[in-house]
Write a protein that holds these residues in place. Structure first.
Motif, PDB file in Angstrom:
ATOM      1  N   MET A   1       0.769  -1.129   0.061  1.00 34.01           N
ATOM      2  CA  MET A   1      -0.001   0.074   0.034  1.00 34.01           C
ATOM      3  C   MET A   1       0.922   1.153  -0.038  1.00 34.01           C
ATOM      4  SD  MET A   1      -2.855   1.396   0.353  1.00 34.01           S
ATOM      5  CE  MET A   1      -3.577   2.898   0.789  1.00 34.01           C
ATOM      6  N   LYS A   2       1.680   1.255   0.899  1.00 31.18           N
ATOM      7  CA  LYS A   2       2.792   2.433   1.037  1.00 31.18           C
ATOM      8  C   LYS A   2       3.537   2.556  -0.326  1.00 31.18           C
ATOM      9  CE  LYS A   2       6.223   4.862   4.237  1.00 31.18           C
ATOM     10  NZ  LYS A   2       6.921   4.674   5.529  1.00 31.18           N
ATOM     11  N   VAL A   3       3.903   1.539  -0.772  1.00 28.92           N
ATOM     12  CA  VAL A   3       4.713   1.459  -2.082  1.00 28.92           C
ATOM     13  C   VAL A   3       4.028   2.233  -3.094  1.00 28.92           C
ATOM     14  CG1 VAL A   3       6.192   0.275  -3.533  1.00 28.92           C
ATOM     15  CG2 VAL A   3       6.465  -0.173  -1.142  1.00 28.92           C
ATOM     16  N   SER A   6       3.433   5.930  -2.684  1.00 27.24           N
ATOM     17  CA  SER A   6       4.682   6.525  -3.038  1.00 27.24           C
ATOM     18  C   SER A   6       5.029   6.763  -4.439  1.00 27.24           C
ATOM     19  CB  SER A   6       5.811   5.859  -2.239  1.00 27.24           C
ATOM     20  OG  SER A   6       5.767   5.652  -1.022  1.00 27.24           O
ATOM     21  N   ILE A   7       4.645   5.732  -5.262  1.00 32.10           N
ATOM     22  CA  ILE A   7       4.774   5.872  -6.612  1.00 32.10           C
ATOM     23  C   ILE A   7       3.803   6.722  -7.300  1.00 32.10           C
ATOM     24  CG2 ILE A   7       4.815   4.326  -8.822  1.00 32.10           C
ATOM     25  CD1 ILE A   7       5.768   1.917  -7.271  1.00 32.10           C
ATOM     26  N   PHE A   8       2.710   6.562  -6.726  1.00 31.09           N
ATOM     27  CA  PHE A   8       1.664   7.472  -7.256  1.00 31.09           C
ATOM     28  C   PHE A   8       1.944   8.930  -7.021  1.00 31.09           C
ATOM     29  CE2 PHE A   8      -2.269   9.924  -6.361  1.00 31.09           C
ATOM     30  CZ  PHE A   8      -2.991   9.722  -7.806  1.00 31.09           C
ATOM     31  N   HIS A   9       2.417   9.189  -5.910  1.00 27.12           N
ATOM     32  CA  HIS A   9       3.149  10.408  -5.322  1.00 27.12           C
ATOM     33  C   HIS A   9       3.906  10.817  -6.190  1.00 27.12           C
ATOM     34  CE1 HIS A   9       3.534  13.616  -2.290  1.00 27.12           C
ATOM     35  NE2 HIS A   9       4.857  13.356  -2.306  1.00 27.12           N
ATOM     36  N   ILE A  10       4.990  10.421  -6.574  1.00 31.98           N
ATOM     37  CA  ILE A  10       6.039  10.656  -7.500  1.00 31.98           C
ATOM     38  C   ILE A  10       5.634  11.263  -8.985  1.00 31.98           C
ATOM     39  CG2 ILE A  10       8.148   9.773  -8.663  1.00 31.98           C
ATOM     40  CD1 ILE A  10       8.772   8.172  -6.146  1.00 31.98           C
ATOM     41  N   CYS A  61      -2.269  19.956  -7.460  1.00 34.40           N
ATOM     42  CA  CYS A  61      -1.503  20.257  -6.168  1.00 34.40           C
ATOM     43  C   CYS A  61      -2.405  19.935  -5.057  1.00 34.40           C
ATOM     44  CB  CYS A  61      -1.323  21.889  -6.250  1.00 34.40           C
ATOM     45  SG  CYS A  61      -0.644  22.585  -4.831  1.00 34.40           S
ATOM     46  N   ALA A  62      -3.704  19.817  -5.042  1.00 36.38           N
ATOM     47  CA  ALA A  62      -4.670  19.066  -4.059  1.00 36.38           C
ATOM     48  C   ALA A  62      -4.289  17.921  -3.924  1.00 36.38           C
ATOM     49  CB  ALA A  62      -5.992  19.351  -4.478  1.00 36.38           C
ATOM     50  N   ILE A  63      -3.979  16.822  -4.947  1.00 38.81           N
ATOM     51  CA  ILE A  63      -3.652  15.497  -4.940  1.00 38.81           C
ATOM     52  C   ILE A  63      -2.312  15.491  -4.329  1.00 38.81           C
ATOM     53  CG2 ILE A  63      -3.316  13.392  -6.459  1.00 38.81           C
ATOM     54  CD1 ILE A  63      -5.381  14.478  -8.281  1.00 38.81           C
ATOM     55  N   PHE A  64      -1.478  16.353  -4.803  1.00 34.42           N
ATOM     56  CA  PHE A  64       0.059  16.112  -4.050  1.00 34.42           C
ATOM     57  C   PHE A  64      -0.237  16.416  -2.514  1.00 34.42           C
ATOM     58  CE2 PHE A  64       3.514  18.642  -2.802  1.00 34.42           C
ATOM     59  CZ  PHE A  64       4.613  17.687  -2.963  1.00 34.42           C
TER      60      PHE A  64
END
Length: 76
Positions: A1-3, A6-10, A61-64
């Motif tokens: 989940m966290k990985v 993190s990939i989605f965040h990047i 920006c909101a998603i970030f």
């Protein structure tokens, strides 16, 4: 989940950088920073006047911010 998050965040980070860099530059310079705007600038309906790239930047920006907060809570 966290990985995966993190990939989605990047991916969101890279997309946000691209959307910001592709936007047209305003010719006003620093005039809007020091009270150069008028009352008409703060009126309703401004969302419709934004360009597609500006709207995309706001959404990204909101998603970030949301993914940043979620990642902080998952790390703690």
């Amino acid at each position: 989940m966290k990985v995966l998050l993190s990939i989605f965040h990047i991916v969101v980070c890279v997309a946000l950088m691209g959307a910001v860099l592709l936007q047209q530059r305003k010719t006003g310079g620093f005039s809007g920073i020091f009270g150069g705007g008028t009352q008409a600038d703060a009126s309703g309906g401004q969302w419709q006047r934004f360009t597609t790239l500006t709207k995309l930047s706001v959404v990204l920006c909101a998603i970030f911010m949301a993914t940043s907060l979620i990642l902080v809570f998952l790390a703690g």
